[in-house]
Write a protein that holds these residues in place. Structure first.
Motif, PDB file in Angstrom:
ATOM      1  N   PHE A  44      26.484  48.496  -2.279  1.00 43.05           N
ATOM      2  CA  PHE A  44      26.317  48.508  -0.839  1.00 43.05           C
ATOM      3  C   PHE A  44      26.540  49.913  -0.285  1.00 43.05           C
TER       4      PHE A  44
ATOM      5  N   TYR B  13      27.666  51.276   3.590  1.00 43.45           N
ATOM      6  CA  TYR B  13      28.055  50.952   4.956  1.00 43.45           C
ATOM      7  C   TYR B  13      28.169  52.249   5.759  1.00 43.45           C
TER       8      TYR B  13
ATOM      9  N   GLN C  82      30.090  53.901   9.301  1.00 39.26           N
ATOM     10  CA  GLN C  82      31.162  53.708  10.276  1.00 39.26           C
ATOM     11  C   GLN C  82      31.083  54.807  11.313  1.00 39.26           C
TER      12      GLN C  82
ATOM     13  N   GLY D  72      33.998  49.535  13.489  1.00 42.58           N
ATOM     14  CA  GLY D  72      34.052  48.888  12.182  1.00 42.58           C
ATOM     15  C   GLY D  72      32.907  49.353  11.303  1.00 42.58           C
ATOM     16  N   LEU D  73      32.656  48.608  10.257  1.00 41.54           N
ATOM     17  CA  LEU D  73      31.625  48.959   9.279  1.00 41.54           C
ATOM     18  C   LEU D  73      30.351  48.180   9.552  1.00 41.54           C
TER      19      LEU D  73
ATOM     20  N   PHE E  16      30.117  54.893   3.614  1.00 41.45           N
ATOM     21  CA  PHE E  16      30.909  54.367   2.511  1.00 41.45           C
ATOM     22  C   PHE E  16      30.014  53.626   1.518  1.00 41.45           C
TER      23      PHE E  16
ATOM     24  N   SER F 196      30.777  45.406  -5.761  1.00 43.62           N
ATOM     25  CA  SER F 196      31.493  44.186  -6.120  1.00 43.62           C
ATOM     26  C   SER F 196      30.905  43.658  -7.422  1.00 43.62           C
TER      27      SER F 196
ATOM     28  N   LEU G 220      35.134  43.666  -1.975  1.00 46.98           N
ATOM     29  CA  LEU G 220      34.405  44.923  -2.033  1.00 46.98           C
ATOM     30  C   LEU G 220      35.375  46.031  -2.394  1.00 46.98           C
TER      31      LEU G 220
ATOM     32  N   PHE H 244      35.614  50.061  -2.204  1.00 45.55           N
ATOM     33  CA  PHE H 244      34.963  51.147  -1.476  1.00 45.55           C
ATOM     34  C   PHE H 244      35.311  52.509  -2.072  1.00 45.55           C
ATOM     35  N   GLY H 245      34.385  53.453  -1.877  1.00 44.47           N
ATOM     36  CA  GLY H 245      34.698  54.843  -2.121  1.00 44.47           C
ATOM     37  C   GLY H 245      35.466  55.415  -0.945  1.00 44.47           C
ATOM     38  N   LYS H 246      35.807  56.709  -1.032  1.00 50.97           N
ATOM     39  CA  LYS H 246      36.615  57.329   0.011  1.00 50.97           C
ATOM     40  C   LYS H 246      35.794  57.777   1.212  1.00 50.97           C
TER      41      LYS H 246
ATOM     42  N   TYR I  87      40.974  43.944   5.193  1.00 50.59           N
ATOM     43  CA  TYR I  87      40.999  45.236   4.525  1.00 50.59           C
ATOM     44  C   TYR I  87      41.887  46.192   5.317  1.00 50.59           C
TER      45      TYR I  87
ATOM     46  N   GLY J  25      38.757  55.061   2.189  1.00 49.35           N
ATOM     47  CA  GLY J  25      37.910  53.891   2.317  1.00 49.35           C
ATOM     48  C   GLY J  25      38.752  52.640   2.483  1.00 49.35           C
TER      49      GLY J  25
ATOM     50  N   GLY K 294      34.481  43.289  11.627  1.00 52.32           N
ATOM     51  CA  GLY K 294      34.861  43.484  13.014  1.00 52.32           C
ATOM     52  C   GLY K 294      35.131  44.946  13.301  1.00 52.32           C
ATOM     53  N   GLN K 295      35.526  45.216  14.544  1.00 54.47           N
ATOM     54  CA  GLN K 295      35.759  46.603  14.985  1.00 54.47           C
ATOM     55  C   GLN K 295      37.092  47.140  14.501  1.00 54.47           C
TER      56      GLN K 295
END
Lengths: 116, 114
Positions: A34, A36, A38, A43-44, A90, A94, A104, A106-108, B35, B42, B106-107
């Motif tokens: 994935f 994403y 931001q 949010g994402l 990002f 998964s 998930l 995630f990378g940094k 999260y 991340g 969400g935000q």
């Protein structure tokens, strides 16, 4: 456990120039991948995803990514960026068959700055 | 469709206190994941709730706990707050059977521990 490496923490690029954001993941028998985005204080938002099939995936806002199993990479590209693309991106992975199938990883992140 | 809603948007707490964050999933979703996103990092998976039970947990201490209600909304509780708990907390919802493939975020709630 899965891991994701985003090779560039910051990428400055001029408006209307092409951009590539790099992502490598740890090898697994099967993966979902994935990207994403931001925006500040938000949010994402999902840009695109690879689940199976064609290795070239097209997403929203003109972005696309290519899954390369031999190089365990999933780089994000856009042929011509706009000011509005300035954001943090990002890469995430998964494992659909493993113990971590519900999460998930995630990378940094890579901060893309588009210069007028 | 309101999407995933989180409350509050910002929160300041003192070290040692307890905090509760709330999340309402997107309409039609029954699974909620939480999260933690520290500054410059991340997001990291805390846990996932499905059918009012914790289904999977990431590498977080027991100070982090959660709950899911019959209407699928969820709470994240953090006890004995540490300065290092300062972060953006993101909630993601999905429909059972879709796993991570259709997660909506969400935000977030920005928690500052002083």
């Amino acid at each position: 456990a899965q891991s994701v490496t985003q090779l560039d923490s910051q990428v400055p690029v001029f408006e209307e120039a092409p951009v590539e954001l790099r992502c490598n993941y740890s090898s697994s028998v099967s993966v979902y991948l994935f990207w994403y985005v931001q925006y500040p204080n938000q949010g994402l938002q999902l840009l695109l995803k690879y689940l199976s099939g064609s290795t070239l995936v097209k997403g929203i806002n003109g972005f696309e990514a290519e899954f390369n199993k031999s190089q365990t990479s999933f780089h994000l590209r856009k042929p011509s960026v706009h000011i509005s693309d300035t954001a943090e991106y990002f890469c995430a992975v998964s494992d659909p068959q493993g113990a971590g199938s519900y999460q998930l990883t995630f990378g940094k992140g890579t901060k893309l700055s588009v210069i007028p | 469709d309101a999407g995933v809603t989180q409350s509050p948007t910002h929160l300041i707490k003192t070290r040692g206190q307890q905090v509760t964050l709330r999340c309402s999933p997107k309409s039609g979703h029954d699974t909620v994941s939480w999260y933690q996103q520290a500054l410059g990092q991340g997001p990291q998976f805390i846990f996932q709730y499905y059918e009012e039970e914790e289904r999977q947990r990431g590498n977080f201490p027991d100070r982090f706990s959660g709950h899911q209600f019959p209407n699928y909304s969820s709470e994240l509780n953090v006890n004995a707050l540490l300065l290092g708990d300062s972060a953006l907390y993101l909630c993601a919802s999905s429909a059972s059977g879709t796993g991570t493939t259709e997660a909506f975020f969400g935000q977030g709630t920005r928690l500052t521990v002083v």
